[in-house]
Design a protein around this motif. Structure first.
Motif, PDB file in Angstrom:
ATOM      1  N   UNK A  87       0.853  -1.193   0.000  1.00  8.40           N
ATOM      2  CA  UNK A  87       0.000   0.000   0.000  1.00  8.40           C
ATOM      3  C   UNK A  87       0.885   1.237   0.000  1.00  8.40           C
ATOM      4  N   UNK A  88       0.306   2.348  -0.359  1.00  9.14           N
ATOM      5  CA  UNK A  88       1.093   3.580  -0.394  1.00  9.14           C
ATOM      6  C   UNK A  88       1.649   3.910   0.985  1.00  9.14           C
ATOM      7  N   UNK A  89       0.920   3.546   2.030  1.00 12.74           N
ATOM      8  CA  UNK A  89       1.386   3.845   3.382  1.00 12.74           C
ATOM      9  C   UNK A  89       2.553   2.969   3.825  1.00 12.74           C
ATOM     10  N   UNK A  90       2.934   2.001   3.004  1.00 17.55           N
ATOM     11  CA  UNK A  90       4.130   1.208   3.293  1.00 17.55           C
ATOM     12  C   UNK A  90       5.399   1.930   2.856  1.00 17.55           C
ATOM     13  N   UNK A  91       5.241   3.038   2.169  1.00 17.74           N
ATOM     14  CA  UNK A  91       6.398   3.815   1.738  1.00 17.74           C
ATOM     15  C   UNK A  91       7.164   4.317   2.946  1.00 17.74           C
ATOM     16  N   UNK A  92       8.454   3.984   2.986  1.00 16.10           N
ATOM     17  CA  UNK A  92       9.283   4.363   4.135  1.00 16.10           C
ATOM     18  C   UNK A  92      10.710   3.892   3.889  1.00 16.10           C
ATOM     19  N   UNK A  93      11.594   4.296   4.784  1.00 19.46           N
ATOM     20  CA  UNK A  93      12.923   3.702   4.843  1.00 19.46           C
ATOM     21  C   UNK A  93      12.840   2.521   5.806  1.00 19.46           C
ATOM     22  N   UNK A  94      13.252   1.360   5.349  1.00 19.82           N
ATOM     23  CA  UNK A  94      13.205   0.147   6.152  1.00 19.82           C
ATOM     24  C   UNK A  94      14.612  -0.162   6.660  1.00 19.82           C
ATOM     25  N   UNK A  95      14.670  -0.465   7.946  1.00 22.26           N
ATOM     26  CA  UNK A  95      15.967  -0.680   8.599  1.00 22.26           C
ATOM     27  C   UNK A  95      15.947  -1.982   9.374  1.00 22.26           C
ATOM     28  N   UNK A  96      17.006  -2.725   9.235  1.00 21.73           N
ATOM     29  CA  UNK A  96      17.183  -3.979   9.955  1.00 21.73           C
ATOM     30  C   UNK A  96      17.953  -3.701  11.248  1.00 21.73           C
ATOM     31  N   UNK A  97      17.568  -4.388  12.328  1.00 24.49           N
ATOM     32  CA  UNK A  97      18.243  -4.169  13.600  1.00 24.49           C
ATOM     33  C   UNK A  97      18.388  -5.478  14.367  1.00 24.49           C
ATOM     34  N   UNK A  98      19.426  -5.558  15.179  1.00 29.79           N
ATOM     35  CA  UNK A  98      19.710  -6.763  15.959  1.00 29.79           C
ATOM     36  C   UNK A  98      19.721  -6.428  17.443  1.00 29.79           C
ATOM     37  N   UNK A  99      19.075  -7.299  18.214  1.00 31.54           N
ATOM     38  CA  UNK A  99      18.987  -7.100  19.650  1.00 31.54           C
ATOM     39  C   UNK A  99      19.516  -8.326  20.380  1.00 31.54           C
ATOM     40  N   UNK A 100      20.257  -8.066  21.439  1.00 28.54           N
ATOM     41  CA  UNK A 100      20.790  -9.155  22.247  1.00 28.54           C
ATOM     42  C   UNK A 100      19.734  -9.673  23.232  1.00 28.54           C
ATOM     43  N   UNK A 101      18.547  -9.072  23.204  1.00 27.50           N
ATOM     44  CA  UNK A 101      17.473  -9.504  24.078  1.00 27.50           C
ATOM     45  C   UNK A 101      16.895 -10.830  23.596  1.00 27.50           C
TER      46      UNK A 101
END
Length: 124
Positions: A87-101
């Motif tokens: 959808x148009x609202x999915x437009x964004x910068x997508x970022x991957x992140x890692x957590x030690x949790x």
């Protein structure tokens, strides 16, 4: 040195699908809970999807639930985000992140490592 590198972004028509990949080096994704965040213009960063360290539990934001899948490939040391029915609202910068949790958290402060981000633009 830890690196998370996203790929697979770009411009996609509404209704289509996108597969984002996060390739990790310097850490083993099997030992981290992983999250995909996104940030649209003039909006706060939000957790789109997450997967726990062991890969047995996943989280999806309501906005993408039912059309999104997050998965880990321990052999390739990657994390993938598949989004369908874009959808148009999915437009964004997508970022991957890692957590030690052990679990997946919404709070970005819980994540130790971040990728550079990749632009996703949905056109109608």
């Amino acid at each position: 040195q830890v690196q998370l590198v996203e790929s697979g972004g770009g411009s996609v028509q509404a209704g289509g699908s996108l597969r984002l990949s996060c390739a990790a080096s310097g850490l083993t994704v099997a030992n981290y809970s992983m999250g995909w965040f996104r940030q649209a213009q003039e909006k706060e960063r939000e957790l789109v999807a997450g997967i726990t360290r062991g890969g047995r539990s996943t989280y999806y934001a309501d906005s993408v639930k039912g059309r999104t899948t997050i998965s880990k490939d321990n052999a390739e040391n990657t994390v993938t985000l598949q989004i369908n029915s874009l959808r148009s609202e999915d437009t964004a910068v997508y970022v991957c992140a890692a957590s030690n949790e052990r679990w997946v958290y919404h709070n970005p402060a819980r994540y130790e490592y971040w990728g550079q981000g990749i632009q996703v633009t949905i056109s109608s």
